[in-house]
Design an enzyme around this catalytic site. Sequence first.
Site, mmCIF file in Angstrom:
data_model
loop_
_atom_site.group_PDB
_atom_site.id
_atom_site.type_symbol
_atom_site.label_atom_id
_atom_site.label_comp_id
_atom_site.label_asym_id
_atom_site.label_seq_id
_atom_site.Cartn_x
_atom_site.Cartn_y
_atom_site.Cartn_z
ATOM 1 N N MET A 74 23.281 20.695 35.387
ATOM 2 C CA MET A 74 24.417 20.356 36.239
ATOM 3 C C MET A 74 25.702 20.983 35.681
ATOM 4 S SD MET A 74 23.679 16.672 37.845
ATOM 5 C CE MET A 74 24.162 15.666 36.471
ATOM 6 N N GLY A 82 22.872 21.793 23.846
ATOM 7 C CA GLY A 82 21.633 21.168 24.342
ATOM 8 C C GLY A 82 21.028 22.051 25.418
ATOM 9 N N HIS A 83 21.882 22.518 26.337
ATOM 10 C CA HIS A 83 21.406 23.376 27.428
ATOM 11 C C HIS A 83 21.018 24.766 26.903
ATOM 12 C CE1 HIS A 83 24.366 20.665 29.631
ATOM 13 N NE2 HIS A 83 23.258 20.465 30.318
ATOM 14 N N GLY A 96 15.063 18.563 28.524
ATOM 15 C CA GLY A 96 15.482 17.998 27.241
ATOM 16 C C GLY A 96 14.945 16.589 27.044
ATOM 17 N N GLN A 97 14.643 16.271 25.788
ATOM 18 C CA GLN A 97 14.209 14.912 25.452
ATOM 19 C C GLN A 97 15.355 13.915 25.627
ATOM 20 O OE1 GLN A 97 12.603 14.201 21.411
ATOM 21 N NE2 GLN A 97 13.356 12.121 21.728
ATOM 22 N N ASP A 114 17.036 13.185 28.100
ATOM 23 C CA ASP A 114 16.849 12.371 29.302
ATOM 24 C C ASP A 114 15.363 12.001 29.381
ATOM 25 O OD1 ASP A 114 19.583 12.627 30.783
ATOM 26 O OD2 ASP A 114 19.117 14.605 30.014
ATOM 27 N N ARG A 144 29.025 14.618 29.507
ATOM 28 C CA ARG A 144 29.939 13.476 29.666
ATOM 29 C C ARG A 144 30.790 13.237 28.413
ATOM 30 N NH1 ARG A 144 25.592 11.901 32.832
ATOM 31 N NH2 ARG A 144 26.163 11.314 34.961
HETATM 32 P P1 AMP Z 1 22.055 18.040 32.756
HETATM 33 O O1 AMP Z 1 22.954 19.225 32.890
HETATM 34 O O2 AMP Z 1 22.686 16.878 32.055
HETATM 35 O O3 AMP Z 1 21.380 17.680 34.044
HETATM 36 O O4 AMP Z 1 20.880 18.503 31.773
HETATM 37 C C1 AMP Z 1 20.086 19.620 32.050
HETATM 38 C C2 AMP Z 1 18.937 19.669 31.076
HETATM 39 O O5 AMP Z 1 19.449 19.753 29.746
HETATM 40 C C3 AMP Z 1 18.060 18.394 31.125
HETATM 41 O O6 AMP Z 1 16.701 18.773 30.963
HETATM 42 C C4 AMP Z 1 18.558 17.617 29.936
HETATM 43 O O7 AMP Z 1 17.605 16.724 29.399
HETATM 44 C C5 AMP Z 1 18.878 18.733 28.951
HETATM 45 N N1 AMP Z 1 19.836 18.281 27.952
HETATM 46 C C6 AMP Z 1 21.037 17.697 28.160
HETATM 47 N N2 AMP Z 1 21.615 17.356 26.994
HETATM 48 C C7 AMP Z 1 20.744 17.728 26.022
HETATM 49 C C8 AMP Z 1 20.739 17.648 24.598
HETATM 50 N N3 AMP Z 1 21.748 17.110 23.932
HETATM 51 N N4 AMP Z 1 19.677 18.131 23.923
HETATM 52 C C9 AMP Z 1 18.616 18.683 24.584
HETATM 53 N N5 AMP Z 1 18.556 18.789 25.922
HETATM 54 C C10 AMP Z 1 19.600 18.325 26.635
#
Ligand code: AMP
Length: 282
Positions: A30, A36-37, A149-150, A152, A189
């Site tokens: 998103m 992480g991403h 990612g773990q 979530d 966030r």
């Molecule tokens: P989001 O942009 O929050 O929807 O996350 C996109 C992907 O990145 C999802 O698979 C999340 O689990 C992963 N993700 C978000 N934060 C982290 C993190 N700190 N470590 C590993 N993966 C992450």
Amino acid sequence: MIIYKNEKDIQAFLLPKKQQGHVTGFVPTMGALHQGHTGLIGKAKKECGMVAASIFVNPTQFNDPTDFEKYPHTLEKDIYALEVAGCDVLFLPSVKEIYPDGLGRKVNYELGYLDTVLEAIYRPGHFQGVCQVVERLLKMVQPTNLYLGQKDYQQFMVIKKLIELSAFDINIKICPTQREADGLAMSSRNMRLSETDRAKATCIYKTMLFISSQIKDYQTDLKKLKIQAEQILMEDGFKPDYVEIANANTLKLLDKWDGKTPLVILVAAFLNGVRLIDNMVI
Ligand code: AMP
């Protein structure tokens, strides 16, 4: 990196590559990207010939309209970060492209137990919205591997179930949670935290370490431990939605441990209006 904004164009690029035998790794996001991403992109790059990412802030998975409105947008920085991480293709669809018939959902995803616990209770409809967008994106991108990612944890389990339900031929690859130096899980966030709250936010990680250090054998009272952990968070100014200990394979919540079952600690808590989630497998 090539940027596509509609289904027809991204498929015209990716599908012939797939037919030629290229392995495509897909990282849906998103935006407001952090390590992480980019860690997911890096892993996909190592394992696949072609890496595609998407940035789409999905309106149907936000049960709280304020959370949706305040979701950070940092597109220029994101594009740069993706380039540096080695992403080949960025999919940047509009809401209309993802939901040509409007935001309403035609199907109910049969997620069973997973849609009745933890995040599903505190964010009603959230996982239905996640399935709606992920199913659509997977049909559009048609990757070989999907990188998640773990961080979530429940979402990963829900998407695994979605892939089974939809009979997609896609491998899920799960990547460990990337953390800041003080243990706070990286999250888009986190940008919304004040400096003082950012310093406090590490308490979630420390609380999970505390729980983990207290689980010694089958006699440990997990229920008491969860209450203690909630109290620690509240003393630090958090409003916890939940602190839970569950079977790491099924997410069944546990008050007692048999001394064998792999466990996951899951926490969701607000800090001055910012909702943070984290987990730790032990
Ligand atoms: P989001 O942009 O929050 O929807 O996350 C996109 C992907 O990145 C999802 O698979 C999340 O689990 C992963 N993700 C978000 N934060 C982290 C993190 N700190 N470590 C590993 N993966 C992450």
